[in-house]
Design a protein around this motif. Structure first.
Motif, PDB file in Angstrom:
ATOM      1  N   LEU A  49     -29.346  -4.969 -41.901  1.00  0.00           N
ATOM      2  CA  LEU A  49     -29.071  -5.531 -40.578  1.00  0.00           C
ATOM      3  C   LEU A  49     -29.707  -4.680 -39.496  1.00  0.00           C
ATOM      4  N   ILE A  50     -29.832  -5.301 -38.329  1.00  0.00           N
ATOM      5  CA  ILE A  50     -30.367  -4.629 -37.155  1.00  0.00           C
ATOM      6  C   ILE A  50     -29.395  -4.852 -36.009  1.00  0.00           C
ATOM      7  N   ALA A  51     -28.881  -3.750 -35.466  1.00  0.00           N
ATOM      8  CA  ALA A  51     -27.991  -3.822 -34.308  1.00  0.00           C
ATOM      9  C   ALA A  51     -28.800  -3.589 -33.041  1.00  0.00           C
ATOM     10  N   TRP A  52     -28.511  -4.370 -31.999  1.00  0.00           N
ATOM     11  CA  TRP A  52     -29.178  -4.161 -30.709  1.00  0.00           C
ATOM     12  C   TRP A  52     -28.115  -3.882 -29.655  1.00  0.00           C
ATOM     13  N   GLU A  53     -28.510  -3.094 -28.664  1.00  0.00           N
ATOM     14  CA  GLU A  53     -27.552  -2.671 -27.641  1.00  0.00           C
ATOM     15  C   GLU A  53     -28.222  -2.680 -26.270  1.00  0.00           C
ATOM     16  N   VAL A  54     -27.540  -3.291 -25.307  1.00  0.00           N
ATOM     17  CA  VAL A  54     -28.025  -3.318 -23.927  1.00  0.00           C
ATOM     18  C   VAL A  54     -26.890  -2.892 -23.000  1.00  0.00           C
ATOM     19  N   SER A  55     -27.265  -2.402 -21.833  1.00  0.00           N
ATOM     20  CA  SER A  55     -26.274  -2.076 -20.811  1.00  0.00           C
ATOM     21  C   SER A  55     -25.966  -3.340 -20.012  1.00  0.00           C
ATOM     22  N   HIS A  56     -24.686  -3.653 -19.862  1.00  0.00           N
ATOM     23  CA  HIS A  56     -24.253  -4.857 -19.164  1.00  0.00           C
ATOM     24  C   HIS A  56     -23.684  -4.491 -17.797  1.00  0.00           C
ATOM     25  N   PHE A  83     -28.588  -8.720 -35.811  1.00  0.00           N
ATOM     26  CA  PHE A  83     -29.441  -9.604 -36.600  1.00  0.00           C
ATOM     27  C   PHE A  83     -29.197  -9.259 -38.067  1.00  0.00           C
ATOM     28  N   GLY A  84     -28.936 -10.268 -38.871  1.00  0.00           N
ATOM     29  CA  GLY A  84     -28.726 -10.053 -40.302  1.00  0.00           C
ATOM     30  C   GLY A  84     -29.765 -10.788 -41.125  1.00  0.00           C
ATOM     31  N   ASP A  85     -29.534 -10.824 -42.429  1.00  0.00           N
ATOM     32  CA  ASP A  85     -30.420 -11.537 -43.360  1.00  0.00           C
ATOM     33  C   ASP A  85     -31.875 -11.078 -43.242  1.00  0.00           C
ATOM     34  N   VAL A  86     -32.067  -9.776 -43.094  1.00  0.00           N
ATOM     35  CA  VAL A  86     -33.414  -9.224 -42.997  1.00  0.00           C
ATOM     36  C   VAL A  86     -34.130  -9.393 -44.335  1.00  0.00           C
ATOM     37  N   LYS A 122     -30.419 -16.394 -36.224  1.00  0.00           N
ATOM     38  CA  LYS A 122     -29.113 -16.045 -36.776  1.00  0.00           C
ATOM     39  C   LYS A 122     -28.448 -14.911 -36.005  1.00  0.00           C
ATOM     40  N   VAL A 123     -28.926 -14.630 -34.794  1.00  0.00           N
ATOM     41  CA  VAL A 123     -28.313 -13.572 -33.986  1.00  0.00           C
ATOM     42  C   VAL A 123     -26.824 -13.868 -33.797  1.00  0.00           C
ATOM     43  N   THR A 124     -26.029 -12.806 -33.778  1.00  0.00           N
ATOM     44  CA  THR A 124     -24.591 -12.988 -33.581  1.00  0.00           C
ATOM     45  C   THR A 124     -24.056 -11.897 -32.679  1.00  0.00           C
ATOM     46  N   THR A 125     -23.013 -12.223 -31.932  1.00  0.00           N
ATOM     47  CA  THR A 125     -22.319 -11.260 -31.089  1.00  0.00           C
ATOM     48  C   THR A 125     -20.826 -11.474 -31.273  1.00  0.00           C
ATOM     49  N   ALA A 126     -20.026 -10.625 -30.632  1.00  0.00           N
ATOM     50  CA  ALA A 126     -18.568 -10.768 -30.718  1.00  0.00           C
ATOM     51  C   ALA A 126     -18.056 -11.898 -29.848  1.00  0.00           C
ATOM     52  N   SER A 127     -18.920 -12.507 -29.041  1.00  0.00           N
ATOM     53  CA  SER A 127     -18.528 -13.582 -28.141  1.00  0.00           C
ATOM     54  C   SER A 127     -19.298 -14.847 -28.482  1.00  0.00           C
ATOM     55  N   ALA A 128     -18.579 -15.904 -28.839  1.00  0.00           N
ATOM     56  CA  ALA A 128     -19.241 -17.172 -29.155  1.00  0.00           C
ATOM     57  C   ALA A 128     -20.012 -17.689 -27.948  1.00  0.00           C
ATOM     58  N   GLY A 129     -19.472 -17.468 -26.750  1.00  0.00           N
ATOM     59  CA  GLY A 129     -20.149 -17.932 -25.548  1.00  0.00           C
ATOM     60  C   GLY A 129     -21.463 -17.213 -25.319  1.00  0.00           C
ATOM     61  N   LEU A 130     -21.488 -15.901 -25.563  1.00  0.00           N
ATOM     62  CA  LEU A 130     -22.721 -15.148 -25.378  1.00  0.00           C
ATOM     63  C   LEU A 130     -23.744 -15.508 -26.448  1.00  0.00           C
ATOM     64  N   THR A 131     -23.290 -15.672 -27.680  1.00  0.00           N
ATOM     65  CA  THR A 131     -24.218 -16.079 -28.741  1.00  0.00           C
ATOM     66  C   THR A 131     -24.869 -17.409 -28.384  1.00  0.00           C
ATOM     67  N   ASP A 132     -24.058 -18.336 -27.867  1.00  0.00           N
ATOM     68  CA  ASP A 132     -24.598 -19.636 -27.438  1.00  0.00           C
ATOM     69  C   ASP A 132     -25.597 -19.460 -26.297  1.00  0.00           C
ATOM     70  N   HIS A 133     -25.300 -18.549 -25.373  1.00  0.00           N
ATOM     71  CA  HIS A 133     -26.205 -18.307 -24.254  1.00  0.00           C
ATOM     72  C   HIS A 133     -27.557 -17.798 -24.740  1.00  0.00           C
ATOM     73  N   LEU A 134     -27.547 -16.937 -25.760  1.00  0.00           N
ATOM     74  CA  LEU A 134     -28.800 -16.401 -26.287  1.00  0.00           C
ATOM     75  C   LEU A 134     -29.677 -17.493 -26.890  1.00  0.00           C
ATOM     76  N   LEU A 135     -29.053 -18.549 -27.414  1.00  0.00           N
ATOM     77  CA  LEU A 135     -29.785 -19.557 -28.189  1.00  0.00           C
ATOM     78  C   LEU A 135     -29.865 -20.928 -27.505  1.00  0.00           C
TER      79      LEU A 135
END
Length: 208
Positions: free
Chosen positions: A46-53, A63-66, A90-103
């Motif tokens: 897996l690959i974890a990404w981090e940004v300042s909010h 990101f999984g399933d590498v 297949k990006v995922t976050t702890a927030s369904a709303g944010l995951t939807d926003h990304l996609l």
């Protein structure tokens, strides 16, 4: 002096427990690495990404399933090659709303804020490896959002050994790097959401 029965039982069983304690199959011992071609284990990579909010907190996604391949020869590490593919869809976050926003698609036909509803896979292809002990600098090209840029990974060999379940010889690596998302055409909300994206990578490769 009289000892409690629990103490006596512990004294008797402790040596037996020590003898039966399982050992971790993967060890950071380079002599365990066998030359050849390996395939990424998507279930354990897996690959974890981090940004300042907004400058208040850091937000993390995954990101999984590498998928991908590693070719390595312990006697000639500079010739090692890595080619991995990351399914951005297949990006995922702890927030369904944010995951939807990304996609989600852009509003009224505009460009999506981030990846959009049908993003292409990202891909990293190495162009050079410089190893020292259990660490390495891996230079390569990252293709993301249709843009290719050079990226350098600071990598560490984490272990090698036989997977106790499928019996496959496995090697594991972790790596870190920081990219600018604006370099890849993803510039929504900068600087409220940081341009810099920290990546933490963990990949297990199984020998073919």
């Amino acid at each position: 002096m009289r000892f409690p029965l629990a103490f006596i039982a512990l004294a008797v069983t402790a040596p037996l427990l020590a003898q039966s304690a399982p050992t971790v199959p993967g060890q950071a011992d380079p002599s365990r690495v066998v030359a050849g071609s390996y395939a990424a284990d998507p279930s354990h990579s897996l690959i974890a990404w981090e940004v300042s909010h907004f400058g208040f907190s850091d937000y993390i996604g995954l990101f999984g399933d590498v998928a991908g391949t590693l070719t390595i020869d312990p006697a000639n590490l500079s010739a090692a090659t890595v080619d991995v593919t990351i399914p951005v869809a297949k990006v995922t976050t702890a927030s369904a709303g944010l995951t939807d926003h990304l996609l989600r698609p852009g509003k009224d036909g505009a460009k999506p804020d981030f990846f959009g509803p049908d993003p292409s896979d990202a891909r990293f292809v190495s162009t050079g490896v410089s190893a020292t002990g259990n660490t390495a600098r891996i230079d390569g090209n990252l293709t993301l959002n249709g843009v290719t840029k050079p990226v350098t990974l600071d990598a560490e060999f984490t272990g090698a050994g036989n997977n106790p379940y499928n019996k496959k010889l496995t090697v594991g690596f972790s790596a870190t790097t920081t990219i600018k998302r604006s370099d890849f055409g993803i510039d929504t909300a900068i600087p409220l959401v940081s341009d810099a994206v920290e990546l933490e990578i963990h990949v297990a490769f199984e020998k073919k």
